[in-house]
Write a protein that holds these residues in place. Structure first.
Motif, PDB file in Angstrom:
ATOM      1  N   ALA A 109      62.706 -41.397  54.240  1.00 22.53           N
ATOM      2  CA  ALA A 109      63.208 -40.805  52.995  1.00 22.53           C
ATOM      3  C   ALA A 109      64.476 -39.995  53.268  1.00 22.53           C
ATOM      4  N   HIS A 110      64.473 -39.237  54.370  1.00 21.60           N
ATOM      5  CA  HIS A 110      65.652 -38.463  54.755  1.00 21.60           C
ATOM      6  C   HIS A 110      66.846 -39.395  54.972  1.00 21.60           C
ATOM      7  N   VAL A 111      66.621 -40.492  55.673  1.00 23.73           N
ATOM      8  CA  VAL A 111      67.680 -41.481  55.924  1.00 23.73           C
ATOM      9  C   VAL A 111      68.181 -42.065  54.610  1.00 23.73           C
ATOM     10  N   THR A 112      67.266 -42.355  53.714  1.00 19.98           N
ATOM     11  CA  THR A 112      67.644 -42.919  52.412  1.00 19.98           C
ATOM     12  C   THR A 112      68.561 -41.960  51.669  1.00 19.98           C
ATOM     13  N   LEU A 113      68.221 -40.682  51.663  1.00 24.84           N
ATOM     14  CA  LEU A 113      69.070 -39.692  51.003  1.00 24.84           C
ATOM     15  C   LEU A 113      70.418 -39.544  51.695  1.00 24.84           C
ATOM     16  N   LYS A 114      70.412 -39.457  53.010  1.00 31.08           N
ATOM     17  CA  LYS A 114      71.679 -39.231  53.720  1.00 31.08           C
ATOM     18  C   LYS A 114      72.620 -40.420  53.589  1.00 31.08           C
ATOM     19  N   GLN A 134      59.692 -26.605  41.842  1.00 27.41           N
ATOM     20  CA  GLN A 134      60.927 -26.292  42.566  1.00 27.41           C
ATOM     21  C   GLN A 134      61.281 -27.412  43.550  1.00 27.41           C
ATOM     22  N   ASN A 135      60.264 -27.959  44.203  1.00 31.01           N
ATOM     23  CA  ASN A 135      60.511 -29.060  45.138  1.00 31.01           C
ATOM     24  C   ASN A 135      60.953 -30.324  44.403  1.00 31.01           C
ATOM     25  N   MET A 136      60.435 -30.554  43.206  1.00 34.74           N
ATOM     26  CA  MET A 136      60.890 -31.688  42.407  1.00 34.74           C
ATOM     27  C   MET A 136      62.378 -31.538  42.096  1.00 34.74           C
ATOM     28  N   LEU A 137      62.773 -30.348  41.713  1.00 33.96           N
ATOM     29  CA  LEU A 137      64.183 -30.086  41.412  1.00 33.96           C
ATOM     30  C   LEU A 137      65.046 -30.216  42.671  1.00 33.96           C
ATOM     31  N   ALA A 138      64.562 -29.706  43.794  1.00 35.25           N
ATOM     32  CA  ALA A 138      65.316 -29.808  45.054  1.00 35.25           C
ATOM     33  C   ALA A 138      65.488 -31.271  45.456  1.00 35.25           C
ATOM     34  N   ALA A 139      64.450 -32.082  45.305  1.00 31.05           N
ATOM     35  CA  ALA A 139      64.548 -33.514  45.621  1.00 31.05           C
ATOM     36  C   ALA A 139      65.535 -34.194  44.678  1.00 31.05           C
ATOM     37  N   HIS A 140      65.456 -33.850  43.406  1.00 34.55           N
ATOM     38  CA  HIS A 140      66.398 -34.386  42.418  1.00 34.55           C
ATOM     39  C   HIS A 140      67.829 -34.017  42.794  1.00 34.55           C
ATOM     40  N   ASP A 141      68.057 -32.766  43.114  1.00 38.50           N
ATOM     41  CA  ASP A 141      69.395 -32.299  43.461  1.00 38.50           C
ATOM     42  C   ASP A 141      69.908 -32.952  44.747  1.00 38.50           C
ATOM     43  N   ALA A 142      68.990 -33.382  45.619  1.00 36.61           N
ATOM     44  CA  ALA A 142      69.377 -34.065  46.853  1.00 36.61           C
ATOM     45  C   ALA A 142      69.703 -35.540  46.614  1.00 36.61           C
ATOM     46  N   GLY A 143      69.371 -36.034  45.415  1.00 35.17           N
ATOM     47  CA  GLY A 143      69.709 -37.417  45.084  1.00 35.17           C
ATOM     48  C   GLY A 143      68.543 -38.315  44.753  1.00 35.17           C
ATOM     49  N   ALA A 144      67.329 -37.811  44.834  1.00 36.91           N
ATOM     50  CA  ALA A 144      66.148 -38.628  44.533  1.00 36.91           C
ATOM     51  C   ALA A 144      65.907 -38.703  43.025  1.00 36.91           C
ATOM     52  N   THR A 145      65.242 -39.747  42.627  1.00 38.01           N
ATOM     53  CA  THR A 145      64.701 -39.849  41.275  1.00 38.01           C
ATOM     54  C   THR A 145      63.241 -39.447  41.368  1.00 38.01           C
ATOM     55  N   VAL A 146      62.841 -38.465  40.578  1.00 38.58           N
ATOM     56  CA  VAL A 146      61.467 -37.977  40.606  1.00 38.58           C
ATOM     57  C   VAL A 146      60.769 -38.433  39.334  1.00 38.58           C
ATOM     58  N   MET A 147      59.674 -39.142  39.507  1.00 40.81           N
ATOM     59  CA  MET A 147      58.896 -39.650  38.378  1.00 40.81           C
ATOM     60  C   MET A 147      57.449 -39.176  38.542  1.00 40.81           C
TER      61      MET A 147
END
Length: 190
Positions: A109-114, A134-147
């Protein structure tokens, strides 16, 4: 032969049937999948009494040990078209949101984001306490789609499989993949 190459992570959140439904759909769509199942997910499988590891691996092109941090998908130079984690536990979400890559699932997942590839995290947990939000928002801000694994009901589902199909179709939408038999809201123009 393969249309796309996706990494599929399965973490310890309840909802292993969602993972099986997604893997089946990806197999039917000729998507090359690299499956990583966390130790927590293996424990949940036994508790849920539903799909077992073989029910997941049978639909995956490649299966990786979650402890193998030297696997192909642990490197950004190994090309994929993205990754999804279904179900995504709150613990896995926290690791991904904060770059803690202590196992293959969180490292991939880290590789996917980077590498700026699509990353879809499908949570199946309620209620959502503040740290998870907060972690959902942090993941979103890092580039993930959170569902969330939250099926709709406007298509009048007749059984659990139709509810699973709804979530599967919405997840695959994130990668531009179309699965048959999915009725969209007002798709008939009404």
């Amino acid at each position: 032969m393969w249309r796309l190459r996706l990494v599929v992570g399965v973490s310890g959140g309840s909802g292993i049937p969602y993972a099986r439904a997604v893997l089946r759909a990806l197999h039917d769509l000729r998507v090359e999948t690299h499956l990583v199942v966390s130790s927590g997910a293996k424990r949940v499988m036994g508790a849920e009494g539903g799909p077992q590891l073989t029910d997941l691996t049978v639909h995956a092109a490649h299966v990786h040990d979650d402890r193998d941090l030297a696997a192909s998908i642990a490197s950004g130079s190994y090309r994929t078209d993205g990754m999804l984690v279904i179900p995504c536990s709150a613990g896995t979400l926290a690791k991904i949101a904060h770059g803690f890559a202590d196992n293959l699932l969180s490292r991939a997942a880290h590789v996917t984001l980077k590498e700026r590839r699509p990353l879809v995290l499908v949570l199946r947990e309620d209620p959502l306490p503040r740290p998870t939000l907060q972690n959902m928002l942090a993941a979103h801000d890092a580039g993930a789609t959170v569902m969330t694994a939250s099926p709709g009901f406007y298509h009048a589902p007749k059984d659990v499989d139709e509810l699973l199909h709804f979530v599967t179709a919405r997840v695959l939408d994130q990668f531009g993949l179309e699965t048959g038999g999915f009725r969209r809201w007002r798709e008939d123009g009404s």
